[in-house]
Design a protein around this motif. Structure first.
Motif, PDB file in Angstrom:
ATOM      1  N   GLY A 192      28.688  18.076 -17.068  1.00 18.63           N
ATOM      2  CA  GLY A 192      29.405  19.342 -17.158  1.00 18.63           C
ATOM      3  C   GLY A 192      29.691  19.934 -15.800  1.00 18.63           C
ATOM      4  N   ASP A 232      34.762  16.549 -14.633  1.00 19.79           N
ATOM      5  CA  ASP A 232      34.137  15.947 -15.811  1.00 19.79           C
ATOM      6  C   ASP A 232      34.657  14.526 -15.959  1.00 19.79           C
ATOM      7  OD1 ASP A 232      32.694  18.206 -16.571  1.00 19.79           O
ATOM      8  OD2 ASP A 232      34.350  19.010 -17.751  1.00 19.79           O
ATOM      9  N   ARG A 250      33.956  13.397 -21.454  1.00 17.31           N
ATOM     10  CA  ARG A 250      32.834  14.343 -21.424  1.00 17.31           C
ATOM     11  C   ARG A 250      33.333  15.757 -21.146  1.00 17.31           C
ATOM     12  NH1 ARG A 250      27.937  13.912 -23.274  1.00 17.31           N
ATOM     13  NH2 ARG A 250      26.874  14.677 -21.401  1.00 17.31           N
ATOM     14  N   HIS A 251      32.751  16.705 -21.888  1.00 15.82           N
ATOM     15  CA  HIS A 251      33.011  18.125 -21.710  1.00 15.82           C
ATOM     16  C   HIS A 251      34.527  18.404 -21.728  1.00 15.82           C
ATOM     17  CE1 HIS A 251      28.770  19.091 -21.183  1.00 15.82           C
ATOM     18  NE2 HIS A 251      28.683  17.913 -20.569  1.00 15.82           N
ATOM     19  N   HIS A 271      22.856  12.660 -24.344  1.00 15.22           N
ATOM     20  CA  HIS A 271      24.186  12.500 -23.768  1.00 15.22           C
ATOM     21  C   HIS A 271      25.015  11.364 -24.370  1.00 15.22           C
ATOM     22  CE1 HIS A 271      22.579  15.151 -20.688  1.00 15.22           C
ATOM     23  NE2 HIS A 271      21.626  14.280 -20.422  1.00 15.22           N
ATOM     24  N   ARG A 282      30.539  14.288 -26.684  1.00 17.84           N
ATOM     25  CA  ARG A 282      31.328  14.898 -25.615  1.00 17.84           C
ATOM     26  C   ARG A 282      30.508  15.865 -24.774  1.00 17.84           C
ATOM     27  NH1 ARG A 282      36.331  13.716 -25.522  1.00 17.84           N
ATOM     28  NH2 ARG A 282      36.633  15.354 -23.953  1.00 17.84           N
ATOM     29  N   ASP A 283      29.532  16.546 -25.421  1.00 20.19           N
ATOM     30  CA  ASP A 283      28.736  17.521 -24.695  1.00 20.19           C
ATOM     31  C   ASP A 283      27.312  17.002 -24.563  1.00 20.19           C
ATOM     32  OD1 ASP A 283      27.942  17.664 -27.292  1.00 20.19           O
ATOM     33  OD2 ASP A 283      28.166  19.835 -27.502  1.00 20.19           O
ATOM     34  N   SER A 284      26.379  17.875 -24.188  1.00 27.19           N
ATOM     35  CA  SER A 284      24.992  17.458 -23.990  1.00 27.19           C
ATOM     36  C   SER A 284      24.059  18.299 -24.849  1.00 27.19           C
ATOM     37  CB  SER A 284      24.591  17.596 -22.512  1.00 27.19           C
ATOM     38  OG  SER A 284      25.337  16.712 -21.699  1.00 27.19           O
TER      39      SER A 284
END
Length: 533
Positions: free
Chosen positions: A39, A61, A65-66, A172, A176-178
């Motif tokens: 992020g 990013d 991801r993000h 992770h 797409r996010d954490s």
């Protein structure tokens, strides 16, 4: 200074979300590029810090991801192309003077390195111009680098890193996010989760707890190629700052990267873990302002004022002292990472001596996968009918001892199974008896059952000052669970095995010893001037 979000195109047309923080003023400036899966928002303060010192700072990013579109595939080849496209884009901007430093920690360090190492030799002006067109940065800062799937999945000696990989993938992987607390929640709901067999299908049990699938889990264990970036680094000519921690599980890879690097290379090894933080109880003198050090090093690297050598420093724990170290000028590049240049004096602590390490119990013990020695518990069981490790203890140190460099245990051992892991854990016991982890190593050996073998277990690079009165406790076990997967002892792959059997072990004290890197000639230095010269 001001920050804005732009979308930087990649070769296949995917545009990656990138925050750009411009310093005050209108003249072209050098740039710092961070490419991260964690992020870009987390780097806002870092970007402002760089900009305050005259650098344009960018955080991007990575694909999938993000804020960036695309599919997230950790450690795939697109990181090279995407990084090169970002560097090339930076150089085309009106605010850029053409100089770029690639910076990152953990996976982001991998992103920085593959971008730098996917370029021709930049020793000549013509080659440097070609490298610029291809998107190679001018310098790299790689902190606690996670160098690839194989390096993160397994120890150099073979055993699988179970707990850390399960935690990373739960947080992770394939999303797409954490979700940093995902594994903790799953374990709270299912305490025996990490005992699931086979390890290759642990993702199915995680899916049931997390409510999402982890299709890339199996690919993690399929990759066994270690040392690729270390080998590529031997041909590099650009400057490298490798930053690691003596408590970081990837410290051996950080040292190997620095040791094998072809250009000017500096190593900063502090008393830190993977988050580059020290023990909260450590005094402030153990700390260093990494941001200020990075800025000064980057300026020296871009100015070409770094000496063309490989040298570095190791913190002696929380003593406030930093000890200088130097790599050989003609390193051998190997998948088995070497340590820094040898200590001033290697101190041998034999297992059969009253002045070395005294055997308390467990010269014969059982490595039972159903009752494995735990990695998350420093307590040791008392001697009994079911010893699960060999336990040794030193007499109190008569005077303070400084340790800086690579430590190893050389043990003469026997197992009654065709495959056996040998885990060595070294703990410092202060005069009050408080236990503090000092070193750890684990290797896998295959061979005829019942055959005695001399085994070397690397224990990592130490940087500690041990006060007078400290005792050293050594444990030799067959497991280190849940940090590492249990060896089935059948000769089968621990990732796919479903049947586990006990293993009887013997340690021969007369053929075994601990080798520690003792500082005999003290070479204390100040961190910033030493790293930036």
């Amino acid at each position: 200074m001001n920050t804005r979000t732009v979308y930087v195109p990649t070769p296949d047309g995917t545009a990656l979300a990138t925050d750009v923080c411009l310093p005050d003023g209108v003249r072209p400036r050098p740039a710092v590029l961070i490419r991260t899966p964690y992020g870009r928002d987390a780097h806002r303060a870092e970007l402002r810090g760089w900009a305050a010192h005259g650098f344009t700072a960018l955080a991007q990013d990575v694909r999938g991801r993000h804020g960036s579109p695309g599919e997230w595939h950790p450690y795939r080849s697109h990181e090279k192309a995407d990084g090169a496209a970002a560097v090339a884009w930076v150089r085309e901007q009106a605010w850029s003077n053409g100089e770029v430093v690639a910076v990152g920690a953990s996976y982001a360090a991998y992103c920085a390195l593959v971008t730098a190492l996917d370029a021709p030799d930049a020793a000549s002006d013509a080659a440097r111009d070609a490298a610029h067109r291809d998107g190679a940065p001018d310098a790299v800062i790689a902190a606690v680098p996670a160098l690839g799937l194989a390096e993160t999945a397994r120890e150099p000696g073979g055993p699988e890193r179970l707990w850390a990989r399960a935690g990373w993938w739960a947080a992770h992987g394939d999303r797409r996010d954490s979700d940093p607390d995902a594994l903790d929640r799953a374990l709270a709901d299912d305490p025996r989760l990490l005992e699931h067999l086979p390890v290759a299908r642990l993702a199915e049990r995680l899916t049931a707890r997390l409510g999402r699938e982890l299709p890339s889990w199996s690919r993690l264990w399929a990759d066994r190629e270690r040392g690729r970036l270390v080998e590529l680094g031997s041909n590099a000519r650009l400057p490298l700052l490798a930053v690691g921690g003596t408590r970081d599980p990837f410290a051996a890879d950080t040292v190997a990267l620095w040791h094998g690097w072809g250009g000017p290379a500096r190593l900063l090894l502090g008393p830190w873990g993977h988050r580059l933080t020290a023990d909260p109880a450590a005094p402030s003198r153990a700390r260093v302002n990494l941001g200020a050090l990075y800025v000064r090093w980057a300026r020296a690297a871009l100015a070409g004022s770094l000496k063309p050598t490989r040298h570095g420093i190791i913190a002696l724990g929380d003593s406030g002292r930093w000890h200088s170290t130097r790599a050989p000028e003609a390193p051998e590049v190997s998948a088995e990472p070497p340590g820094p240049a040898g200590p001033d004096a290697e101190c041998r602590w034999p297992f059969d001596s009253s002045t070395g390490l005294r055997l308390l119990h467990g010269a014969e013990f059982s490595a039972d996968p159903d009752r494995p020695a735990r990695s998350d518990d420093l307590a040791v069981p008392a001697d009994g009918d079911r010893a699960d490790r060999c336990l040794l203890l030193s007499p109190p140190l008569p005077r303070p001892l400084d340790l800086a460099g690579a430590a190893v245990a050389r043990i003469n051992v026997t197992a009654d199974t065709p495959c056996a892991d040998w885990a060595v854990r070294l703990t410092a016991l202060d005069p009050s008896g408080r236990a503090d982890p000092l070193a750890f190593g684990i290797v896998r050996r295959t061979g005829p059952p019942g055959e005695a073998a001399d085994i070397t277990v690397p224990l990592g690079t130490l940087g500690r000052r041990l006060p007078a009165g400290t005792r050293l406790r050594a444990e030799i076990a067959g497991h280190h669970f849940p940090a590492h997967a249990r060896n089935p002892h059948t000769g089968e792959d621990p990732v796919t095995a479903t049947r586990l059997v006990p293993s009887r072990r013997t340690v021969n004290p007369r053929g075994s010893a601990l080798h520690l890197p003792v500082v005999a000639r003290r070479r204390y230095v100040e961190p910033v001037p030493e790293i930036c010269r």
